[in-house]
Design a protein around this motif. Sequence first.
Motif, PDB file in Angstrom:
ATOM      1  N   ASP A  97       0.820  -1.214   0.000  1.00  0.00           N
ATOM      2  CA  ASP A  97       0.000   0.000   0.000  1.00  0.00           C
ATOM      3  C   ASP A  97       0.854   1.265   0.000  1.00  0.00           C
ATOM      4  O   ASP A  97       0.375   2.356   0.283  1.00  0.00           O
ATOM      5  N   GLY A  98       2.132   1.104  -0.334  1.00  0.00           N
ATOM      6  CA  GLY A  98       3.046   2.251  -0.360  1.00  0.00           C
ATOM      7  C   GLY A  98       3.010   2.962  -1.699  1.00  0.00           C
ATOM      8  O   GLY A  98       2.155   2.689  -2.556  1.00  0.00           O
ATOM      9  N   SER A  99       3.985   3.866  -1.883  1.00  0.00           N
ATOM     10  CA  SER A  99       3.992   4.689  -3.103  1.00  0.00           C
ATOM     11  C   SER A  99       4.310   3.863  -4.348  1.00  0.00           C
ATOM     12  O   SER A  99       3.654   4.000  -5.379  1.00  0.00           O
ATOM     13  N   VAL A 100       5.349   3.051  -4.278  1.00  0.00           N
ATOM     14  CA  VAL A 100       5.717   2.188  -5.410  1.00  0.00           C
ATOM     15  C   VAL A 100       5.911   0.760  -4.874  1.00  0.00           C
ATOM     16  O   VAL A 100       7.004   0.421  -4.405  1.00  0.00           O
ATOM     17  N   PRO A 101       4.877  -0.055  -4.923  1.00  0.00           N
ATOM     18  CA  PRO A 101       5.004  -1.405  -4.357  1.00  0.00           C
ATOM     19  C   PRO A 101       6.080  -2.232  -5.070  1.00  0.00           C
ATOM     20  O   PRO A 101       6.175  -2.190  -6.296  1.00  0.00           O
ATOM     21  N   CYS A 102       6.845  -2.921  -4.255  1.00  0.00           N
ATOM     22  CA  CYS A 102       7.874  -3.800  -4.790  1.00  0.00           C
ATOM     23  C   CYS A 102       7.556  -5.215  -4.313  1.00  0.00           C
ATOM     24  O   CYS A 102       7.344  -5.429  -3.121  1.00  0.00           O
ATOM     25  N   GLN A 103       7.521  -6.162  -5.210  1.00  0.00           N
ATOM     26  CA  GLN A 103       7.199  -7.570  -4.896  1.00  0.00           C
ATOM     27  C   GLN A 103       5.764  -7.705  -4.389  1.00  0.00           C
ATOM     28  O   GLN A 103       5.520  -8.336  -3.368  1.00  0.00           O
ATOM     29  N   ILE A 104       4.814  -7.143  -5.124  1.00  0.00           N
ATOM     30  CA  ILE A 104       3.427  -7.210  -4.671  1.00  0.00           C
ATOM     31  C   ILE A 104       2.892  -8.652  -4.732  1.00  0.00           C
ATOM     32  O   ILE A 104       1.911  -8.990  -4.081  1.00  0.00           O
ATOM     33  N   ASP A 105       3.599  -9.506  -5.476  1.00  0.00           N
ATOM     34  CA  ASP A 105       3.170 -10.920  -5.566  1.00  0.00           C
ATOM     35  C   ASP A 105       3.928 -11.821  -4.583  1.00  0.00           C
ATOM     36  O   ASP A 105       3.744 -13.022  -4.559  1.00  0.00           O
ATOM     37  N   GLY A 106       4.817 -11.209  -3.769  1.00  0.00           N
ATOM     38  CA  GLY A 106       5.616 -12.001  -2.834  1.00  0.00           C
ATOM     39  C   GLY A 106       7.074 -12.081  -3.234  1.00  0.00           C
ATOM     40  O   GLY A 106       7.928 -12.439  -2.434  1.00  0.00           O
ATOM     41  N   GLY A 107       7.366 -11.769  -4.509  1.00  0.00           N
ATOM     42  CA  GLY A 107       8.756 -11.745  -4.968  1.00  0.00           C
ATOM     43  C   GLY A 107       9.391 -13.125  -5.001  1.00  0.00           C
ATOM     44  O   GLY A 107       8.741 -14.140  -4.786  1.00  0.00           O
ATOM     45  N   LEU A 108      10.694 -13.123  -5.301  1.00  0.00           N
ATOM     46  CA  LEU A 108      11.435 -14.386  -5.225  1.00  0.00           C
ATOM     47  C   LEU A 108      11.310 -14.944  -3.818  1.00  0.00           C
ATOM     48  O   LEU A 108      11.247 -16.146  -3.604  1.00  0.00           O
ATOM     49  N   LYS A 109      11.292 -14.021  -2.861  1.00  0.00           N
ATOM     50  CA  LYS A 109      11.250 -14.406  -1.453  1.00  0.00           C
ATOM     51  C   LYS A 109      10.128 -15.402  -1.181  1.00  0.00           C
ATOM     52  O   LYS A 109      10.370 -16.435  -0.558  1.00  0.00           O
ATOM     53  N   CYS A 110       8.893 -15.082  -1.654  1.00  0.00           N
ATOM     54  CA  CYS A 110       7.747 -15.924  -1.292  1.00  0.00           C
ATOM     55  C   CYS A 110       7.025 -16.563  -2.480  1.00  0.00           C
ATOM     56  O   CYS A 110       6.520 -17.675  -2.353  1.00  0.00           O
ATOM     57  N   PHE A 111       6.954 -15.858  -3.616  1.00  0.00           N
ATOM     58  CA  PHE A 111       6.405 -16.527  -4.802  1.00  0.00           C
ATOM     59  C   PHE A 111       7.313 -17.709  -5.107  1.00  0.00           C
ATOM     60  O   PHE A 111       6.886 -18.788  -5.473  1.00  0.00           O
ATOM     61  N   GLY A 112       8.606 -17.482  -4.880  1.00  0.00           N
ATOM     62  CA  GLY A 112       9.594 -18.539  -5.079  1.00  0.00           C
ATOM     63  C   GLY A 112      10.521 -18.225  -6.230  1.00  0.00           C
ATOM     64  O   GLY A 112      10.283 -17.271  -6.984  1.00  0.00           O
ATOM     65  N   HIS A 113      11.584 -19.021  -6.345  1.00  0.00           N
ATOM     66  CA  HIS A 113      12.607 -18.726  -7.340  1.00  0.00           C
ATOM     67  C   HIS A 113      13.051 -19.960  -8.125  1.00  0.00           C
ATOM     68  O   HIS A 113      14.129 -20.494  -7.910  1.00  0.00           O
ATOM     69  N   PRO A 114      12.187 -20.418  -9.039  1.00  0.00           N
ATOM     70  CA  PRO A 114      12.648 -21.420  -9.999  1.00  0.00           C
ATOM     71  C   PRO A 114      13.420 -20.666 -11.082  1.00  0.00           C
ATOM     72  O   PRO A 114      12.818 -19.991 -11.931  1.00  0.00           O
ATOM     73  N   ILE A 115      14.715 -20.706 -11.018  1.00  0.00           N
ATOM     74  CA  ILE A 115      15.615 -19.774 -11.718  1.00  0.00           C
ATOM     75  C   ILE A 115      15.139 -19.335 -13.109  1.00  0.00           C
ATOM     76  O   ILE A 115      14.880 -18.164 -13.348  1.00  0.00           O
ATOM     77  N   GLY A 116      14.995 -20.303 -14.008  1.00  0.00           N
ATOM     78  CA  GLY A 116      14.648 -19.957 -15.388  1.00  0.00           C
ATOM     79  C   GLY A 116      13.268 -19.348 -15.525  1.00  0.00           C
ATOM     80  O   GLY A 116      12.977 -18.629 -16.482  1.00  0.00           O
ATOM     81  N   ALA A 117      12.372 -19.633 -14.583  1.00  0.00           N
ATOM     82  CA  ALA A 117      10.997 -19.132 -14.672  1.00  0.00           C
ATOM     83  C   ALA A 117      10.853 -17.729 -14.098  1.00  0.00           C
ATOM     84  O   ALA A 117       9.898 -17.013 -14.427  1.00  0.00           O
ATOM     85  N   SER A 118      11.771 -17.316 -13.239  1.00  0.00           N
ATOM     86  CA  SER A 118      11.559 -16.098 -12.441  1.00  0.00           C
ATOM     87  C   SER A 118      11.347 -14.830 -13.259  1.00  0.00           C
ATOM     88  O   SER A 118      10.477 -14.023 -12.945  1.00  0.00           O
ATOM     89  N   GLY A 119      12.146 -14.620 -14.295  1.00  0.00           N
ATOM     90  CA  GLY A 119      12.022 -13.391 -15.081  1.00  0.00           C
ATOM     91  C   GLY A 119      10.641 -13.282 -15.703  1.00  0.00           C
ATOM     92  O   GLY A 119      10.023 -12.197 -15.714  1.00  0.00           O
ATOM     93  N   ILE A 120      10.135 -14.398 -16.223  1.00  0.00           N
ATOM     94  CA  ILE A 120       8.822 -14.378 -16.879  1.00  0.00           C
ATOM     95  C   ILE A 120       7.712 -14.289 -15.823  1.00  0.00           C
ATOM     96  O   ILE A 120       6.696 -13.619 -16.025  1.00  0.00           O
ATOM     97  N   ARG A 121       7.920 -14.945 -14.674  1.00  0.00           N
ATOM     98  CA  ARG A 121       6.944 -14.827 -13.570  1.00  0.00           C
ATOM     99  C   ARG A 121       6.747 -13.364 -13.176  1.00  0.00           C
ATOM    100  O   ARG A 121       5.634 -12.914 -12.931  1.00  0.00           O
ATOM    101  N   MET A 122       7.834 -12.604 -13.139  1.00  0.00           N
ATOM    102  CA  MET A 122       7.732 -11.192 -12.747  1.00  0.00           C
ATOM    103  C   MET A 122       6.909 -10.404 -13.761  1.00  0.00           C
ATOM    104  O   MET A 122       6.062  -9.587 -13.385  1.00  0.00           O
TER     105      MET A 122
END
Lengths: 401, 478
Positions: A328-353
């Motif tokens: 709810d801030g000015s410029v939300p960062c990782q509104i979907d949870g980011g690598l931190k919580c959405f997760g980080h399947p390396i090759g998929a991450s860029g497209i997930r974002m």
Amino acid sequence: MATGIKDKVAILGMGCSRFGERWMDNAEDLIVEAYSEALEDAGIETSEIGAAWLGTGIDDQHVGKGAIPLATTLRLPYIPVSRVENFCASGTEALRGATYAVASGACDIALAVGVEKLKDTGYGGLPQRGRGTVNDLFWPSLSGPGAFAQLASAYCAKHGVDAGDLKQAMAHISVKSHANGARNPKAHLRKPIDVETVLSAPMVADPLGLYDCCGVSDGAACAIVTTPEIARALGKKDLVTVKALQLAVSSGAEAQHNSWDGSHLVTTRKAAARAYAEAGISKPRDQISLFEVHDCFSITELVTMEDLFISGEGQAVTDVMDGFFDADGSVPCQIDGGLKCFGHPIGASGIRMVYEMYLQILGRAGQRQRSREPVFGMTHNLGGFPHQNVASITIVGREGA
Amino acid sequence: MQTGILAFGGYVPRARLQRQVIAAAHSWFTPALKGLGRGERAMANWNEDSITMAVEAGRDCLGGQGSSGLDAVIMGSTSYPFKDRQNAGVVADALTLGSDLMTLDIGGSQRAGTSALMAALQLGGSALVVSAEKRRTKPGNPLELTTGDAAAAFHVGQGDVVACYLGGASRAVDLVDHFRGENGEFDYTWEERWVRDEGYLKIVPDTVAKALQNAGVTIDQVSTFCFPVPSARIASAVARKVGLAPEALADNLQGSCGEAGASHPLVMLAHTLDNADPGDIILVVGFGQGSDALLFQVTDAIRGQQGKGGITGCLKQGYREENYHKFLAFNQLIEMEQGIRSEVDKNTGLTTLYRNKDMVQGLIGGRCTSCNTKQFPKSNICANPECGRFDSQVPEPFADKSAALNSFTGDGLTFSPNPPHYYGMVQFEGGGRLMSDITDVTPDAELKIGMSMRMVFRVKDYDHQRGFRRYFWIATPA
């Protein structure tokens, strides 16, 4: 004179698998899960795809080399298919290939798929592996967390920031991402946490504790791109177009030349400057609606706020603690949870974002939908280690913005 | 021109395992070890072996890498990392002594150290003698308490010697007080009382008498006797038998280091020279299937080489280690669960190593002849973004440069035999940097940005599958 990619390519459809410890799924199952969603979203048949790119980071843990695993899994009918690898930017590289193919006129509709199946190693964290026959002779025995953790010591030294204050800001970042991930049904980690939990967690690589590190996940994501004209002809109305796609790779200066202080990412700054120019963005702090960055570790997210010129140099701790990047801030960062919580399947991450930015701009993000209508969404990946790495940036937005 | 010792050096690893913790661990089985449970023994780090310790002693002796004019490098040890790959050759390579020399490994006996020194003195040229021991001992054997890991080095030849070689003698007597067979992991030892009566007290006096005769010296002229047995009682008895007062015995370093096997006579000699006066006559004896005895007379030149580190300096830099379990793990005396991460194949391409030998074993980087930028590793194109010249680099040694720590971490995730694994960016004085492993982070040494670092030659990885180990230079707090 290069004119850039802005508004030349539109996203026709996207898909993303659920990320997580997908014990009973092969990489191929994850690919099909993401692809089915994208195909339905695009409203086309496989036979309409003219070329495809597969992005994976650690192929020897799952599909193996080459592009054949993608072609055979999706039964792509003898079209050009390429496999790309560029560390954690592999997914963005696949998207870059597909986008450039459409922009060049080489094909009408192109497919980008990113996938990683990491939970087949028998232990937590990324797979431990050789770095190449010569590198193994002189590189330190380093891990991802250990390499990125060093940003913290150098950042504190450069900006005179107290290590305890930095750790608090890092904890705020993780708590924020967990809160966001809890609202995302496809996220790997969906449990909200508090600051105390982060601060008291076991140490992984000083000063990064367990909750300063992103999830290591299985997952796939997928994008189908075409020209705005074809998209409209196929019945699409609110188009999300690619505004910028930039990549910067270390020249070796950070690792070998004493001009780098270790507190920031040279590559991210270079790529960001080029991406803003390509997208026609002059005041990113005001113009970027929301963004997904490569928060492999909390400290990476913190310094990236400055490297993307959203926060002033030395100001990220203040912005983070002010809630500037919260949902709810000015410029939300990782509104979907980011690598931190959405997760980080390396090759998929860029497209997930990009998938998240696409959903947000189209107002399809469900429970986590940003209330203020997003115009520009930015994504950022970092592959490798701070002293030698690949940075990629994608900016997408409403057509004409 | 006198023949003798031109320079000397030594090395003792920093960890000092407290003997009482060893004795306490075995008290249920061998309560008699309690009598040896005093003082401390030097304990090599997991990445140290007799090659790396010899390199450190060699650097201490020569004042760094790259001395010229040496005709030979001779090593003495019974704990060589390689049975067939010349260990002295690795030492010579790490010291960047070039290829125009003879290298020789001497082993097979606890006399290996004194024999190496004697051989070098008899060779007639300029030679570096290095001796290092890291003996594997069976848990609960008294040797586990009485031995220690250490190294010494001597540059011998003709010139302005610090100690003139007066003469010596050797006797070969196949008295098997202990042995280690072809595939034996540990020493098999016979009764100490027999070794004392028939070995030390009969063989050593005869050898010393012969050496005195050869050197033209009488026993009353000897000021210090370096006799490397852990037992003070045996040493005193031998001293009396050769005609010396027990006060002439040099400190056997049993309280602070332990007996470093074949290296110990040389370690004691280096330590004695640290504190010797011009004119002193030093008797050095090695014992093992016979005996070696050497006599040196200290010269005025000794003053120029005292107080620069050496054994005395190393002994001051120890820290208490009270974890006997760690000692067992470092020496592969127990099989630790190291986790799946440790299973990564550590195979070394021998072609790769040879091609990159100067970089890996010598820490030789590059200097740009166009912009003077120094960098590691050397590369075809200069690392300076403002330069970028092709093929402009000449070799630049980095091992002896001082460095500052730019960033660091202690990593508990990556595999390390001694977690957490420390590493960070070290920046060399005058230019160049390296993301480097960091070793010997002692409990009292907190890593800090900007702190001074130095490079040391260590085992980088063990390839247990093939019995190979690769070496590289690693940063440590200076």
